[in-house]
Scaffold this motif. Sequence first.
Motif, PDB file in Angstrom:
ATOM      1  N   PRO A  36       0.815  -1.226   0.000  1.00 25.43           N
ATOM      2  CA  PRO A  36       0.000   0.000   0.000  1.00 25.43           C
ATOM      3  C   PRO A  36       0.848   1.276   0.000  1.00 25.43           C
ATOM      4  N   GLU A  37       2.028   1.221   0.622  1.00 25.09           N
ATOM      5  CA  GLU A  37       2.887   2.414   0.659  1.00 25.09           C
ATOM      6  C   GLU A  37       3.336   2.796  -0.748  1.00 25.09           C
ATOM      7  N   ASP A  38       3.508   1.804  -1.603  1.00 21.12           N
ATOM      8  CA  ASP A  38       3.888   2.087  -2.989  1.00 21.12           C
ATOM      9  C   ASP A  38       2.711   2.690  -3.747  1.00 21.12           C
ATOM     10  N   VAL A  39       1.516   2.210  -3.473  1.00 23.15           N
ATOM     11  CA  VAL A  39       0.324   2.773  -4.110  1.00 23.15           C
ATOM     12  C   VAL A  39       0.190   4.245  -3.718  1.00 23.15           C
ATOM     13  N   ALA A  40       0.429   4.536  -2.435  1.00 21.32           N
ATOM     14  CA  ALA A  40       0.337   5.924  -1.953  1.00 21.32           C
ATOM     15  C   ALA A  40       1.382   6.801  -2.654  1.00 21.32           C
ATOM     16  N   ARG A  41       2.581   6.273  -2.790  1.00 15.87           N
ATOM     17  CA  ARG A  41       3.624   7.063  -3.465  1.00 15.87           C
ATOM     18  C   ARG A  41       3.297   7.262  -4.946  1.00 15.87           C
ATOM     19  N   PHE A  42       2.740   6.225  -5.563  1.00 17.45           N
ATOM     20  CA  PHE A  42       2.335   6.335  -6.966  1.00 17.45           C
ATOM     21  C   PHE A  42       1.346   7.497  -7.134  1.00 17.45           C
ATOM     22  N   LYS A  43       0.401   7.579  -6.201  1.00 12.87           N
ATOM     23  CA  LYS A  43      -0.576   8.683  -6.256  1.00 12.87           C
ATOM     24  C   LYS A  43       0.138  10.018  -6.101  1.00 12.87           C
ATOM     25  N   GLU A  44       0.979  10.113  -5.081  1.00 10.48           N
ATOM     26  CA  GLU A  44       1.722  11.362  -4.837  1.00 10.48           C
ATOM     27  C   GLU A  44       2.468  11.828  -6.084  1.00 10.48           C
ATOM     28  N   LEU A  45       3.075  10.863  -6.774  1.00 15.40           N
ATOM     29  CA  LEU A  45       3.926  11.211  -7.920  1.00 15.40           C
ATOM     30  C   LEU A  45       3.127  11.545  -9.174  1.00 15.40           C
ATOM     31  N   THR A  46       1.889  11.060  -9.250  1.00 20.82           N
ATOM     32  CA  THR A  46       1.184  11.175 -10.533  1.00 20.82           C
ATOM     33  C   THR A  46      -0.064  12.055 -10.512  1.00 20.82           C
ATOM     34  N   VAL A  47      -0.722  12.204  -9.360  1.00 19.67           N
ATOM     35  CA  VAL A  47      -1.980  12.954  -9.355  1.00 19.67           C
ATOM     36  C   VAL A  47      -1.728  14.412  -9.741  1.00 19.67           C
ATOM     37  N   GLY A  48      -2.619  14.940 -10.581  1.00 17.44           N
ATOM     38  CA  GLY A  48      -2.508  16.338 -11.010  1.00 17.44           C
ATOM     39  C   GLY A  48      -1.773  16.508 -12.327  1.00 17.44           C
ATOM     40  N   HIS A  49      -1.292  15.392 -12.882  1.00 20.15           N
ATOM     41  CA  HIS A  49      -0.553  15.458 -14.142  1.00 20.15           C
ATOM     42  C   HIS A  49      -1.043  14.330 -15.053  1.00 20.15           C
ATOM     43  N   PRO A  50      -0.887  14.514 -16.374  1.00 20.36           N
ATOM     44  CA  PRO A  50      -1.299  13.423 -17.258  1.00 20.36           C
ATOM     45  C   PRO A  50      -0.445  12.168 -17.054  1.00 20.36           C
ATOM     46  N   VAL A  51      -1.055  11.016 -17.301  1.00 19.12           N
ATOM     47  CA  VAL A  51      -0.306   9.754 -17.258  1.00 19.12           C
ATOM     48  C   VAL A  51      -0.451   9.037 -18.609  1.00 19.12           C
ATOM     49  N   VAL A  52       0.638   8.371 -18.998  1.00 12.46           N
ATOM     50  CA  VAL A  52       0.684   7.617 -20.257  1.00 12.46           C
ATOM     51  C   VAL A  52       0.905   6.154 -19.902  1.00 12.46           C
ATOM     52  N   MET A  53       0.102   5.282 -20.516  1.00  9.36           N
ATOM     53  CA  MET A  53       0.272   3.837 -20.250  1.00  9.36           C
ATOM     54  C   MET A  53       0.005   3.031 -21.512  1.00  9.36           C
ATOM     55  N   GLY A  54       0.521   1.808 -21.522  1.00 10.94           N
ATOM     56  CA  GLY A  54       0.234   0.888 -22.615  1.00 10.94           C
ATOM     57  C   GLY A  54      -1.174   0.336 -22.493  1.00 10.94           C
ATOM     58  N   ARG A  55      -1.677  -0.171 -23.605  1.00  7.50           N
ATOM     59  CA  ARG A  55      -3.049  -0.688 -23.610  1.00  7.50           C
ATOM     60  C   ARG A  55      -3.204  -1.867 -22.643  1.00  7.50           C
ATOM     61  N   LYS A  56      -2.149  -2.667 -22.474  1.00 10.12           N
ATOM     62  CA  LYS A  56      -2.270  -3.815 -21.556  1.00 10.12           C
ATOM     63  C   LYS A  56      -2.340  -3.343 -20.103  1.00 10.12           C
ATOM     64  N   THR A  57      -1.604  -2.298 -19.789  1.00  8.16           N
ATOM     65  CA  THR A  57      -1.687  -1.765 -18.424  1.00  8.16           C
ATOM     66  C   THR A  57      -3.079  -1.179 -18.171  1.00  8.16           C
ATOM     67  N   TRP A  58      -3.627  -0.467 -19.163  1.00 13.13           N
ATOM     68  CA  TRP A  58      -5.022   0.014 -19.019  1.00 13.13           C
ATOM     69  C   TRP A  58      -5.932  -1.170 -18.708  1.00 13.13           C
ATOM     70  N   ASP A  59      -5.791  -2.251 -19.503  1.00  9.94           N
ATOM     71  CA  ASP A  59      -6.648  -3.428 -19.294  1.00  9.94           C
ATOM     72  C   ASP A  59      -6.452  -4.028 -17.905  1.00  9.94           C
ATOM     73  N   SER A  60      -5.235  -3.888 -17.373  1.00 12.55           N
ATOM     74  CA  SER A  60      -4.932  -4.507 -16.075  1.00 12.55           C
ATOM     75  C   SER A  60      -5.576  -3.760 -14.905  1.00 12.55           C
ATOM     76  N   LEU A  61      -5.984  -2.512 -15.142  1.00 13.31           N
ATOM     77  CA  LEU A  61      -6.588  -1.738 -14.045  1.00 13.31           C
ATOM     78  C   LEU A  61      -8.008  -2.231 -13.805  1.00 13.31           C
ATOM     79  N   PRO A  62      -8.384  -2.457 -12.554  1.00  5.51           N
ATOM     80  CA  PRO A  62      -9.774  -2.831 -12.295  1.00  5.51           C
ATOM     81  C   PRO A  62     -10.688  -1.725 -12.854  1.00  5.51           C
ATOM     82  N   PRO A  63     -11.768  -2.092 -13.541  1.00  5.90           N
ATOM     83  CA  PRO A  63     -12.630  -1.089 -14.178  1.00  5.90           C
ATOM     84  C   PRO A  63     -13.031   0.056 -13.248  1.00  5.90           C
TER      85      PRO A  63
END
Length: 175
Positions: A36-63
């Motif tokens: 969970p600490e990594d998830v929190a850091r991921f949010k800190e680093l990315t919220v407020g800015h655009p994110v780019v991901m591959g189509r497979k990573t998009w698919d991997s996210l729970p809807p």
Amino acid sequence: MTSDLAGEGSREVRLVWAQGRGGAIGRDNTIPWRVPEDVARFKELTVGHPVVMGRKTWDSLPPRFRPLPGRANVVVTRDASWSADGASVAGSVAEALELAGGERVGIIGGGEIYRLAMEFATELCVTEIDVEVDGADAFAPEITDEWALAHRGEWQTSTSGIGYRFVDYRRARQG
Ligand code: NAP
């Protein structure tokens, strides 16, 4: 080849990933640990800015978690007919970066997209996770000597019991 975007000067292109031992980042289109600490850091680093991901990573996210909130979501695919609610579509990483705009953009995976994005990157934000991933099928990109260590945190223990530490790199020179 060095891209114009990489040389734009003040723009931050941040690759953000978590890797197990041996650079493993995924298995069967999931992330094979829970920190969970990594998830929190991921949010800190990315919220407020655009994110780019591959189509497979998009698919991997729970809807229910996509698009990732508080961030413009740009998905890279070779499939010109692909679309999803809440995602902008790009045919290459360069196009995704153009589409994303802004002073800072986060590249959030997966393995194929990290490798393609390395030439554009100004910063690597890595979480090292102390786990062995049997059967890993997605891996972090190689961190070459174009990169200088900017920060290496202490090993910590997650509430889930797993060891982790944060390690950041800045570009030392253009490849
Ligand atoms: P990915 O990088 O997420 O996406 C690959 C897709 O990107 C390809 O199938 C293709 O989409 C598109 N693509 C690749 N090269 C392209 C190009 N040159 N031009 C246009 N589109 C291109 O896939 P992955 O490497 O399999 O990574 C997914 C794995 O990583 C999962 O296990 C995920 O859970 C894991 N992950 C881990 C982390 C972490 O930090 N640990 C972060 C993110 C993801 P189309 O097939 O639609 O054409």
